[in-house]
Design an enzyme around this catalytic site. Sequence first.
Site, PDB file in Angstrom:
ATOM      1  N   ASP A 170       0.873  -1.239  -0.174  1.00 15.29           N
ATOM      2  CA  ASP A 170       0.094   0.001  -0.099  1.00 15.29           C
ATOM      3  C   ASP A 170       0.865   1.297   0.052  1.00 15.29           C
ATOM      4  OD1 ASP A 170      -2.956  -1.120   2.124  1.00 15.29           O
ATOM      5  OD2 ASP A 170      -2.221  -1.601   0.125  1.00 15.29           O
ATOM      6  N   TYR A 200       2.400   1.866  -3.462  1.00 15.88           N
ATOM      7  CA  TYR A 200       1.217   2.322  -4.403  1.00 15.88           C
ATOM      8  C   TYR A 200       0.905   3.732  -4.125  1.00 15.88           C
ATOM      9  CZ  TYR A 200      -3.248   2.746  -6.417  1.00 15.88           C
ATOM     10  OH  TYR A 200      -4.438   3.158  -7.397  1.00 15.88           O
ATOM     11  N   LEU A 221     -10.173   6.221   0.623  1.00 20.71           N
ATOM     12  CA  LEU A 221      -9.766   7.059   1.654  1.00 20.71           C
ATOM     13  C   LEU A 221      -8.489   7.728   1.424  1.00 20.71           C
ATOM     14  CD1 LEU A 221     -11.110   5.392   4.795  1.00 20.71           C
ATOM     15  CD2 LEU A 221     -11.863   7.335   4.140  1.00 20.71           C
ATOM     16  N   GLU A 253     -12.260   5.926  14.633  1.00 17.69           N
ATOM     17  CA  GLU A 253     -12.663   4.266  14.610  1.00 17.69           C
ATOM     18  C   GLU A 253     -11.836   3.406  13.936  1.00 17.69           C
ATOM     19  OE1 GLU A 253     -15.843   4.530  10.882  1.00 17.69           O
ATOM     20  OE2 GLU A 253     -15.901   6.122  12.329  1.00 17.69           O
ATOM     21  N   LYS A 278     -10.218   0.692  11.497  1.00 21.08           N
ATOM     22  CA  LYS A 278     -10.690   0.396   9.896  1.00 21.08           C
ATOM     23  C   LYS A 278     -10.670  -0.944  10.073  1.00 21.08           C
ATOM     24  CE  LYS A 278      -8.744   1.590   5.548  1.00 21.08           C
ATOM     25  NZ  LYS A 278      -8.675   0.039   4.988  1.00 21.08           N
ATOM     26  N   GLU A 289     -18.722  -2.604   6.765  1.00 28.22           N
ATOM     27  CA  GLU A 289     -17.776  -3.465   6.322  1.00 28.22           C
ATOM     28  C   GLU A 289     -18.160  -4.759   6.926  1.00 28.22           C
ATOM     29  OE1 GLU A 289     -15.405  -2.221   4.776  1.00 28.22           O
ATOM     30  OE2 GLU A 289     -13.895  -3.535   4.668  1.00 28.22           O
ATOM     31  N   CYS A 308      15.716 -14.457 -21.701  1.00 32.88           N
ATOM     32  CA  CYS A 308      14.238 -14.733 -21.084  1.00 32.88           C
ATOM     33  C   CYS A 308      14.177 -15.902 -20.470  1.00 32.88           C
ATOM     34  CB  CYS A 308      13.329 -14.211 -22.277  1.00 32.88           C
ATOM     35  SG  CYS A 308      11.723 -14.644 -21.990  1.00 32.88           S
ATOM     36  N   CYS A 342      11.892  -8.615 -21.804  1.00 33.99           N
ATOM     37  CA  CYS A 342      12.061  -9.309 -23.179  1.00 33.99           C
ATOM     38  C   CYS A 342      11.227  -8.861 -24.167  1.00 33.99           C
ATOM     39  CB  CYS A 342      11.258 -10.607 -22.987  1.00 33.99           C
ATOM     40  SG  CYS A 342      10.986 -11.527 -24.509  1.00 33.99           S
TER      41      CYS A 342
END
Length: 676
Positions: free
Chosen positions: A41, A44, A91, A123, A125, A180, A408, A424
């Site tokens: 995460d 990302y 979020l 709260e 998650k 959730e 390869c 490749c």
Amino acid sequence: MGRFNVKFMIKDIEDEILCLRDNIRKWNKEYYVDSSPSVSDLTYDKALLRLQDLESKYPEYKTLDSPTLKFGSDLLNNFEEVTHSFPILSLDKAYDIKELLLWIEKMVLEGSSLGSYTGISVEPKIDGCSIVLYYKDGILQKALTRGDGRVGNDVTENVRTIKNVPLSIDEKVELVLRGEIYITKENFLKINHTLKNPYLNARNLASGILRRINSREVASFPLDIFVYDILYSSFGLSTNHDAFDKLKKFGFKINPFCKFFGGKNLEEITNHVKKIEMQRNSLEYEIDGVVLKVDSFILRDILGYTSHHPKWSVAYKFESCTGVSKIVDIVVQVGRSGKITPVAHVEKVFVAGAFITNASLHNQDYIDSIGLNVGDVVAISRRGDVIPAVELVVEKLSIGSFKISSNCPSCKMALIKEGSHLFCVNKHCPYRIIEQIKYFCSKKCMNIVGLSGKTIEFLFEMKFISSEIELYTFNFDRLINLRGFDLKRIDNLKRSISDSKGRPFRKLLLGMGIKELGANTILVLINNNLNSFDIISTLCKNKEAALAKLLKIKGIGEKIALNIIEAFNDKIILDKFNFFKELGFKLEEYNTNYVVDDSFLFGKKFCITGSFEGHSRDVLIEKITKKGAIFNRAVTKRLDFLLVGEKPGLKLQKANNLGIKTFGLFDIKDFVDLDN
């Protein structure tokens, strides 16, 4: 000399932007579609933030297909797809207390200056399956998965079986709630032990149960739910803590660790966050962080939204749990684009609620940086509590670092290096072809149901097919005596392949796997009358003229343009198109008015005045708000635009005095379906 430096700097920036987009698109597919993310995460989010920053500083490189304007999807074929009444957003994230404090301080400052600060809610998650509950006249009408944020799967009948989901409430009200769905750690271990194909973690098990076709089966599993947000209510609410009190009275389950802080003492808030983190392992359910929200609904309305997340909320992600294991092997994978990815196979280890057996090693630079080889004992984390990652070598039991071969692993051709990654470049590489066929058959392209990745690999390895086009010439009846291929499955495969011939041209074009040519870029081409194979291929015969024309189109950059031209001069791709043409595929897109990007309305505050022929104001408001806009009854200086009809009232004069933009129906017709 200075000129050259500037030129190279700009080129580096453009290359970085393109590289970031490639990576983020790949990671989105891995996370939302393949359920096998290869990066954390944190990695990302940093990449997404970097791309947003670069696109902000260099808007000339921003395109309509940028992943900064989109978010992922968990849509499945088995359930009806239904459009959400409101955008179901992600979020914003903070990864350390310092970032969290900065966010809280900003909310306190902005709220206080506007006179609308009432506090912050904190709260846990919950690490489960996101669900949206719709109530009408106090009765549960439908339950949708998050999907891609705009469209979700209808799982209403399955959700009705969850005991903590009220099927009706005492008051005849309308509600749209987010929750959730989860399964406890104890139940996860009990159930997973009995399954032939066990799930990686509790979240995946909960999601798998929720998506079972038979509701009676779902009822036999102990799914549970926490409700955590009100997207809409037909009764007045001014704060989040008032909303939670009301939901409790209605019988909804609210997490007991939810706490409201009405003052401005930041230490109280962060202490509660730390308390939840300390008790994380003792909780009966999995959590991966905490969520902080502005308590005042008035302040939320003022702060608004981005196309990705509400500005009034943030998720603070906990550090991942780690485990120790031994690397038993390192294999090298080849992607559709030819990208080489090393993957570590490790001895089975339980980390953060899931068994881990492999982890991506990203590239040679990453391997060298931690000095990793087969036989080493390593620390493994589930970054973001999802992605297995090798963090460091705990005990060095081998010599040196693993070296990726210069050839390869599939076709043995010499690899080339682009940035930190090896590629490749052999278009005839078997592994690349297999991955391309998988992409072609995927839901987003030709949607050939039943052709799993393993089935495609089997057909290729048995030399039954060697490209996508042979799916349409192969006699699938030859499989009837093979294990796993009964008559029903073969008939379904043949039907699905036949049905794919009716897919629109834009899906076929996407399925060709042309580098950088995503779904939105294809719509840009179509909207600019490049809407058929014949038109595009004819244009690309003259490369210089094609480049000049493509670069005039907003949303088409030089790299994408060159990739399109190269593809439509590539004999392999042209032969495929000609084959599909002879087979009767649609090679022209007749609708040339696709909406490429409706983020124009997303998060915008609007008001309406006057009358509109053929349209009631209530219906217009509903259609515009479904695109993510926010309706205000009065004209204020915070309004983004005023929609003006015939015989407008005093609102128009006030908007003009405040310098607020005014639009007619013509101005929004590309973003809102006014005909239905």
